[in-house]
Design a protein around this motif. Structure first.
Motif, PDB file in Angstrom:
ATOM      1  N   ASN A 106      29.197  -6.426  29.320  1.00 40.22           N
ATOM      2  CA  ASN A 106      29.253  -6.149  30.755  1.00 40.22           C
ATOM      3  C   ASN A 106      29.109  -7.404  31.594  1.00 40.22           C
ATOM      4  O   ASN A 106      29.553  -7.445  32.741  1.00 40.22           O
ATOM      5  N   ARG A 107      28.487  -8.428  31.030  1.00 43.17           N
ATOM      6  CA  ARG A 107      28.316  -9.668  31.778  1.00 43.17           C
ATOM      7  C   ARG A 107      29.391 -10.704  31.469  1.00 43.17           C
ATOM      8  O   ARG A 107      29.856 -11.410  32.354  1.00 43.17           O
ATOM      9  N   PHE A 108      29.763 -10.816  30.188  1.00 48.17           N
ATOM     10  CA  PHE A 108      30.530 -11.988  29.783  1.00 48.17           C
ATOM     11  C   PHE A 108      31.919 -11.695  29.237  1.00 48.17           C
ATOM     12  O   PHE A 108      32.689 -12.605  28.989  1.00 48.17           O
ATOM     13  N   GLY A 109      32.242 -10.424  29.030  1.00 45.84           N
ATOM     14  CA  GLY A 109      33.590 -10.068  28.633  1.00 45.84           C
ATOM     15  C   GLY A 109      34.026 -10.717  27.339  1.00 45.84           C
ATOM     16  O   GLY A 109      33.252 -10.900  26.399  1.00 45.84           O
ATOM     17  N   ILE A 110      35.282 -11.143  27.303  1.00 47.71           N
ATOM     18  CA  ILE A 110      35.888 -11.654  26.076  1.00 47.71           C
ATOM     19  C   ILE A 110      35.252 -12.960  25.609  1.00 47.71           C
ATOM     20  O   ILE A 110      35.315 -13.307  24.425  1.00 47.71           O
ATOM     21  N   GLY A 111      34.613 -13.690  26.514  1.00 48.37           N
ATOM     22  CA  GLY A 111      34.010 -14.960  26.137  1.00 48.37           C
ATOM     23  C   GLY A 111      32.790 -14.824  25.252  1.00 48.37           C
ATOM     24  O   GLY A 111      32.258 -15.826  24.777  1.00 48.37           O
ATOM     25  N   ALA A 112      32.329 -13.601  25.021  1.00 48.79           N
ATOM     26  CA  ALA A 112      31.105 -13.414  24.241  1.00 48.79           C
ATOM     27  C   ALA A 112      31.316 -12.467  23.065  1.00 48.79           C
ATOM     28  O   ALA A 112      30.382 -11.805  22.633  1.00 48.79           O
ATOM     29  N   LEU A 113      32.529 -12.423  22.509  1.00 51.80           N
ATOM     30  CA  LEU A 113      32.793 -11.473  21.432  1.00 51.80           C
ATOM     31  C   LEU A 113      31.986 -11.790  20.171  1.00 51.80           C
ATOM     32  O   LEU A 113      31.607 -10.889  19.430  1.00 51.80           O
ATOM     33  N   ASP A 114      31.715 -13.075  19.904  1.00 50.55           N
ATOM     34  CA  ASP A 114      30.885 -13.406  18.745  1.00 50.55           C
ATOM     35  C   ASP A 114      29.466 -12.875  18.924  1.00 50.55           C
ATOM     36  O   ASP A 114      28.878 -12.305  18.002  1.00 50.55           O
ATOM     37  N   ALA A 115      28.912 -13.090  20.120  1.00 52.53           N
ATOM     38  CA  ALA A 115      27.570 -12.571  20.395  1.00 52.53           C
ATOM     39  C   ALA A 115      27.576 -11.046  20.357  1.00 52.53           C
ATOM     40  O   ALA A 115      26.621 -10.413  19.896  1.00 52.53           O
ATOM     41  N   PHE A 116      28.655 -10.448  20.855  1.00 55.99           N
ATOM     42  CA  PHE A 116      28.805  -8.993  20.805  1.00 55.99           C
ATOM     43  C   PHE A 116      28.782  -8.509  19.355  1.00 55.99           C
ATOM     44  O   PHE A 116      28.057  -7.569  19.012  1.00 55.99           O
ATOM     45  N   ALA A 117      29.573  -9.140  18.491  1.00 56.58           N
ATOM     46  CA  ALA A 117      29.642  -8.727  17.084  1.00 56.58           C
ATOM     47  C   ALA A 117      28.283  -8.872  16.406  1.00 56.58           C
ATOM     48  O   ALA A 117      27.858  -7.992  15.643  1.00 56.58           O
ATOM     49  N   LEU A 135      39.064   4.145  13.162  1.00 55.49           N
ATOM     50  CA  LEU A 135      39.937   3.615  14.203  1.00 55.49           C
ATOM     51  C   LEU A 135      41.335   4.151  13.955  1.00 55.49           C
ATOM     52  O   LEU A 135      42.043   3.710  13.033  1.00 55.49           O
ATOM     53  N   GLU A 136      41.723   5.137  14.763  1.00 56.51           N
ATOM     54  CA  GLU A 136      43.020   5.785  14.578  1.00 56.51           C
ATOM     55  C   GLU A 136      44.116   4.976  15.254  1.00 56.51           C
ATOM     56  O   GLU A 136      43.944   4.469  16.364  1.00 56.51           O
ATOM     57  N   ASP A 137      45.242   4.837  14.571  1.00 59.57           N
ATOM     58  CA  ASP A 137      46.416   4.127  15.093  1.00 59.57           C
ATOM     59  C   ASP A 137      46.114   2.658  15.370  1.00 59.57           C
ATOM     60  O   ASP A 137      46.464   2.118  16.429  1.00 59.57           O
ATOM     61  N   PHE A 138      45.485   1.985  14.407  1.00 58.31           N
ATOM     62  CA  PHE A 138      45.115   0.588  14.627  1.00 58.31           C
ATOM     63  C   PHE A 138      46.339  -0.306  14.779  1.00 58.31           C
ATOM     64  O   PHE A 138      46.239  -1.413  15.316  1.00 58.31           O
ATOM     65  N   HIS A 139      47.496   0.158  14.342  1.00 58.20           N
ATOM     66  CA  HIS A 139      48.722  -0.635  14.516  1.00 58.20           C
ATOM     67  C   HIS A 139      49.054  -0.844  15.987  1.00 58.20           C
ATOM     68  O   HIS A 139      49.848  -1.738  16.331  1.00 58.20           O
ATOM     69  N   GLU A 140      48.472  -0.039  16.877  1.00 55.59           N
ATOM     70  CA  GLU A 140      48.734  -0.179  18.309  1.00 55.59           C
ATOM     71  C   GLU A 140      48.105  -1.440  18.894  1.00 55.59           C
ATOM     72  O   GLU A 140      48.452  -1.875  19.995  1.00 55.59           O
ATOM     73  N   VAL A 141      47.163  -2.028  18.168  1.00 50.11           N
ATOM     74  CA  VAL A 141      46.455  -3.200  18.684  1.00 50.11           C
ATOM     75  C   VAL A 141      47.420  -4.375  18.817  1.00 50.11           C
ATOM     76  O   VAL A 141      48.087  -4.759  17.846  1.00 50.11           O
ATOM     77  N   ALA A 142      47.508  -4.916  20.018  1.00 56.30           N
ATOM     78  CA  ALA A 142      48.372  -6.068  20.264  1.00 56.30           C
ATOM     79  C   ALA A 142      47.575  -7.351  20.453  1.00 56.30           C
ATOM     80  O   ALA A 142      48.077  -8.446  20.208  1.00 56.30           O
ATOM     81  N   ALA A 143      46.319  -7.227  20.914  1.00 57.76           N
ATOM     82  CA  ALA A 143      45.518  -8.405  21.248  1.00 57.76           C
ATOM     83  C   ALA A 143      44.890  -9.008  19.990  1.00 57.76           C
ATOM     84  O   ALA A 143      44.153  -8.332  19.262  1.00 57.76           O
ATOM     85  N   THR A 144      45.170 -10.269  19.741  1.00 57.53           N
ATOM     86  CA  THR A 144      44.621 -10.954  18.557  1.00 57.53           C
ATOM     87  C   THR A 144      43.101 -10.940  18.526  1.00 57.53           C
ATOM     88  O   THR A 144      42.513 -10.756  17.446  1.00 57.53           O
ATOM     89  N   PRO A 145      42.391 -11.127  19.671  1.00 56.49           N
ATOM     90  CA  PRO A 145      40.917 -11.100  19.602  1.00 56.49           C
ATOM     91  C   PRO A 145      40.359  -9.796  19.049  1.00 56.49           C
ATOM     92  O   PRO A 145      39.288  -9.798  18.441  1.00 56.49           O
ATOM     93  N   ILE A 146      41.054  -8.672  19.239  1.00 56.85           N
ATOM     94  CA  ILE A 146      40.564  -7.407  18.685  1.00 56.85           C
ATOM     95  C   ILE A 146      40.602  -7.468  17.173  1.00 56.85           C
ATOM     96  O   ILE A 146      39.658  -7.053  16.486  1.00 56.85           O
ATOM     97  N   ARG A 147      41.679  -7.990  16.622  1.00 54.87           N
ATOM     98  CA  ARG A 147      41.773  -8.120  15.168  1.00 54.87           C
ATOM     99  C   ARG A 147      40.694  -9.067  14.645  1.00 54.87           C
ATOM    100  O   ARG A 147      40.071  -8.812  13.612  1.00 54.87           O
ATOM    101  N   HIS A 148      40.481 -10.162  15.367  1.00 51.08           N
ATOM    102  CA  HIS A 148      39.445 -11.107  14.953  1.00 51.08           C
ATOM    103  C   HIS A 148      38.065 -10.452  15.000  1.00 51.08           C
ATOM    104  O   HIS A 148      37.219 -10.689  14.126  1.00 51.08           O
ATOM    105  N   LEU A 149      37.831  -9.642  16.032  1.00 52.73           N
ATOM    106  CA  LEU A 149      36.549  -8.955  16.145  1.00 52.73           C
ATOM    107  C   LEU A 149      36.332  -8.030  14.958  1.00 52.73           C
ATOM    108  O   LEU A 149      35.244  -8.022  14.346  1.00 52.73           O
ATOM    109  N   LEU A 150      37.344  -7.268  14.603  1.00 57.26           N
ATOM    110  CA  LEU A 150      37.190  -6.365  13.465  1.00 57.26           C
ATOM    111  C   LEU A 150      37.012  -7.145  12.161  1.00 57.26           C
ATOM    112  O   LEU A 150      36.221  -6.746  11.290  1.00 57.26           O
ATOM    113  N   GLU A 151      37.709  -8.260  12.031  1.00 64.54           N
ATOM    114  CA  GLU A 151      37.525  -9.096  10.838  1.00 64.54           C
ATOM    115  C   GLU A 151      36.081  -9.576  10.741  1.00 64.54           C
ATOM    116  O   GLU A 151      35.495  -9.589   9.649  1.00 64.54           O
TER     117      GLU A 151
END
Length: 909
Positions: A106-117, A135-151
């Motif tokens: 809520n404060r830092f958005g995409i810049g804090a995905l490591d801290a979020f994970a 996670l249904e229909d994961f093929h719909e994901v277009a944003a690379t950071p989402i894939r990195h987050l799940l990895e």
């Protein structure tokens, strides 16, 4: 259906209801046998039964008592939205898992995905039950950071986390690492497609039959066991009177190899089976991701909406009912295949018709209080009047709930000329920008607020004064912040709780820097009770952090530790707010732990919280944390590492425009260079510090006044090194006068120690012992151990003499004994300059014990010390000592640094 004040739609957490799903026992048995894997991947073309199988398995998992979080991924998911849904889904497990992750987001958005994970993983470590994240229909994901987050989540996953993906892609992201460790189970279309008996059973379940075996085989062969194909054929058969082998109109190409026949099926179905009314109804409804009867009546202008929905549901073809709770009417979504087909047709409608559909949808959602969806549709339709009205309606509740990131996004999309006319929106926007750390944006908004003609009531003037002072405090201008808020120190009972909470916290911090410590604490604790902002994300715990700040500035480290420990106990009892609290206040706990010589505790907190501290950008917290880190490295004689930390502090000072941080870094750099025997570098740092201090020479009773103190203190240190003890003594006594007047106990004790050393060096032994006696009287009640250890052998020798005096109390005697014992057994700055310049030799061969390698692996995966202790069934203290030894062996200054160096050395993959 949704949280009105966020973009979350609760039905996106809901799987299909599962009515009439074909039992697939052979596949369920296989899934049960593989359920301990980190990743279960169900891949196949659209309509191959992936979602239905996952929904069936979900029911059996829940029946066994496992926890399941289901999320329907969408093509328009951006990284923040995906992570927000993930946190909310996890929060549903028990109300606490995911809370800290959500606060970070809520404060830092995409810049804090490591801290979020890391926050998600640490929470899951504390959760007792297995958790299946579907996670249904994961093929719909277009944003690379989402894939990195799940990895990252998969790489760091505790043993109780299992991720289930349904995807049209067999390789949604690199899976070689998981395969190498046998952590993945895969089902592809070969396994998912119906066998002949399942095709027959499914046709019968669709109300088709009885069919002769030749016809069943023809359906099976032509569809290649593709579930959606069989379902489409069943629909056609229900509308065909004479069914015999060879009479079915089925495209001949198997969909498992080529999916472009889907449109052929749908075109045939539409042409042969749907009336114009029904087709228009479905196409208009496709404008909404989710829909019910009431919404469909509005956007299609068809009073038969309920009847049509019931028909399509009974046909079990076009729409999918969704599990929902508490809604008077059922909600639906389209099957992904048919939804895409309909949206393609929707986009071919005239533009004015599309606008009218979205206007109607936006106003319907607004009438139901579902503001996130209302804003989405009104923006698409260009209905800016409704959009502005809706954003203004939800802005204040979102501030109260801490939904800053989404609020910034919505307000940022509004026309600026409209925003300038809305004082309430300007105020809420300023809250959001300040909370997220964008001071430039906040300053522009504050100028707009002050120029607004309606900013004249007592309430708006009070709130704008709070926001202005908060901005000044983040800029480290505590004197100006105090001037702005002083007229509002007395608050009537009718003041908004959030505004009152903010005023008291900012006022207390500014008062502490003015040396008014008791007054600051009285502001925070009226009538002895810790104040809070009721019904907001802010709690008394945050106020405790500001109380700890007042004690740290004062030098009352024991009290600071006591307050922080109470706050931590409260946080652990509440099981929420930890990330917010750590980022805002952990630096004060670190400073207190260092002063008391609890280096293991201080280093442990640095390892766990430094990333959050830097994200939160609270000046005092950043300064105390980084300078404690430098001092710990000096105590361990890791001087090159200390310089690297100081370089990082310089970068932060430049980025955040924090001259006080730069000044503290220069003062510590002077000390480090003296330790290294590099006097020219020490003098250069001191010259830079003197130049900076000249810019602030008129400052008094504020944070910036400390810059002059650092400069004079550094000058005294260099004078001591040069043997100019008279000059050093004179400077110490000048600084003492100021420190005593302002009640700075920590500074006063440290200056008395240096005064004593200067007197001893001038052969004034009695005066030296007397000065050291004064230092002990101040330091002992607050356990300022490092104030003596950091000054070296002469300070310890003088303590020995003070210890033998008859006027020493029992508590002071014990304190001196504690310091002397620490000096005898541990590292202090008592060695000669030559000895201090010797760095630990790190050869190219670094040998870690098996236990250290195990802990290093977990550290590199962002496990907290508590999570590591739980995983390895050992104590937190054991983990802290191992981490410290690992850092020493690697010559690392942070967790990230340790991970990088370990990989370079081949210790980690």
């Amino acid at each position: 259906m949704s949280n009105a004040f966020t973009s979350l739609i609760s039905t996106r957490f809901a799987p299909p209801e599962g009515k009439g799903l074909l039992p697939r026992e052979r596949l369920l048995v296989w899934l049960e046998s593989e359920r301990q894997r980190k990743l279960i991947l169900l891949s196949g073309p659209a309509g191959s039964g992936k979602t239905s199988l996952a929904a069936l398995w979900r029911k059996s998992l829940i029946a066994r008592g496992d926890s399941v979080v289901w999320y329907n991924v969408s093509a328009d998911d951006d990284p923040v939205q995906f992570a927000t849904y993930l946190a909310a889904g996890l929060e549903s497990l028990d109300g606490h898992v995911g809370q800290d992750a959500k606060s970070i987001l809520n404060r830092f958005g995409i810049g804090a995905l490591d801290a979020f994970a890391a926050a998600v993983i640490n929470d899951l470590h504390q959760f007792s039950k297995p958790v299946y994240l579907v996670l249904e229909d994961f093929h719909e994901v277009a944003a690379t950071p989402i894939r990195h987050l799940l990895e990252k989540l998969l790489a760091w996953a505790p043993s109780n986390l299992h991720v289930v993906l349904t995807s049209r892609l067999a390789q949604p992201f690199p899976l070689s690492e998981l395969r190498a460790h046998d952590e993945i189970a895969e089902l592809d279309f070969t396994a998912l497609r119906f066998d002949l008996s399942e095709t027959e059973t499914f046709l019968r379940s669709q109300g088709v039959g009885p069919l002769d075996i030749a016809t069943v085989r023809e359906v099976h062969d032509r569809t290649d066991g593709w579930a959606a194909g069989v379902q489409l054929v069943a629909y056609s058969i229900r509308n065909t009177r004479n069914v015999r082998p060879g009479s079915l109109s089925i495209p001949a190409r198997p969909v498992s190899r080529n999916g472009d026949i889907v449109d052929d099926y749908f075109n045939q179905l539409v042409n042969d089976n749907l009336s114009p009314e029904e087709l228009a109804f479905l196409v208009h409804t496709a404008a909404c991701r989710l829909f019910n009867r009431g919404l469909c009546e509005i956007i299609t202008a068809n009073p038969r909406a309920g009847e049509l929905l019931r028909k399509f549901e009974s046909e079990n073809l076009f729409i999918v009912p969704i599990e929902s709770q508490g809604d008077a009417e059922p909600w639906y979504r389209f099957h992904p295949l048919f939804g895409k087909y309909l949206r393609d047709r929707l986009c071919r409608l005239p533009e004015d018709e599309l606008i009218n559909i979205n206007v109607a949808a936006g106003r319907w959602f607004a009438g139901k209080g579902l503001y996130a969806q209302a804003i989405r549709h009104s923006r698409y339709a260009g209905d800016m009047n409704l959009c502005v009205e809706l954003v203004e309606r939800v802005a204040r509740p979102m501030v109260v709930q801490g939904e800053y990131f989404q609020l910034r996004k919505w307000i940022g999309a509004l026309p600026r000329n409209t925003l300038l006319t809305r004082l309430e929106l300007l105020l809420c926007a300023a809250w959001a920008e300040l909370a997220c750390g964008d001071l430039d944006a906040a300053r522009h908004l504050l100028a707009d607020i002050e120029a607004h003609p309606q900013n004249s009531t007592v309430d708006t003037l009070r709130e704008s004064a709070l926001l202005r002072s908060w901005c000044l405090l983040k800029q480290d201008d505590t004197a100006a912040a105090l001037d702005v808020l002083s007229p509002y120190e007395s608050l009537p009972a009718t003041v908004d709780p959030l505004v009152a909470f903010g005023i008291r916290n900012v006022l207390a911090a500014a008062l502490a820097h003015a040396g008014q410590f008791e007054r600051a604490r009285d502001v925070l604790m009226p009538a002895g009770r810790m104040m809070s902002a009721e019904q907001t994300i802010f709690t008394p715990v945050v106020a405790r952090g500001v109380v700890a700040l007042t004690y740290v500035i004062q030098g009352a480290y024991r009290q600071a530790s006591d307050v922080m420990h109470k706050a931590i106990e409260e946080i652990e009892a509440r099981r929420t707010g930890k990330a917010e609290f750590d980022g805002i206040t952990a630096g004060f706990a670190i400073a207190a732990a260092y002063a008391k010589n609890d280096l293991v505790e201080a280093e442990s907190m640095l390892l766990e919280h430094l990333q959050l501290i830097e994200l939160m950008c609270i000046p005092d917290c950043i300064i105390e944390a980084h300078m404690a880190r430098v001092k710990i490295l000096r105590a361990e004689n890791r001087l090159d590492d200390a310089l690297r930390v100081l370089n990082r502090a310089d970068e932060l000072a430049a980025r955040l425009s924090l001259d006080r941080l730069y000044a503290r870094a220069l003062a510590e750099r002077t000390s480090v260079e003296i330790d290294r025997g590099n006097r020219p570098a020490a003098r250069q740092a001191q010259r830079q510090l003197q130049q900076l201090a000249a810019e602030y020479k008129e400052q008094a009773n504020c944070a910036w006044a400390e810059i002059g103190f650092y400069a004079a203190s550094g000058e005294a240190m260099l004078a001591m090194i040069d043997g100019n003890f008279d000059r050093a003594l004179d400077l110490c006594r000048q600084l003492l006068e100021t420190s005593v007047v302002h009640g700075r106990l920590g500074q006063t004790a440290a200056l008395h120690v240096r005064e004593a050393i200067a007197l001893w060096s001038l052969h004034h032994e009695q005066a030296a012992v007397a000065a050291m006696r004064q230092a002990v009287s101040i330091a002992a009640p607050h356990r300022m151990v490092r104030h003596f250890l950091d000054e070296g052998a002469i300070a310890l020798r003088l303590l020995e003499l003070v210890k033998s005096r008859s006027d020493i109390s029992a508590d002071e005697f014990d304190f001196i004994a504690q310091v002397l014992m620490a000096g005898a057994s541990g590292q202090s700055y008592s060695e000669s300059t030559e000895a201090r310049t010797k760095q630990p030799a790190h050869s190219n061969v670094v040998r870690l014990s098996p236990r250290e390698l195990e802990i290093l692996t977990l550290v590199s995966n962002a496990f907290s010390n508590k999570s590591i202790a739980k995983t390895l069934n050992c104590s937190d203290l054991t983990v802290k000592w191992h981490v410290k030894n690992i850092f020493t062996k690697l010559g690392a200054v942070s967790r990230e640094d340790a991970s990088v160096k370990a990989r370079e050395l081949g210790l980690l993959r």
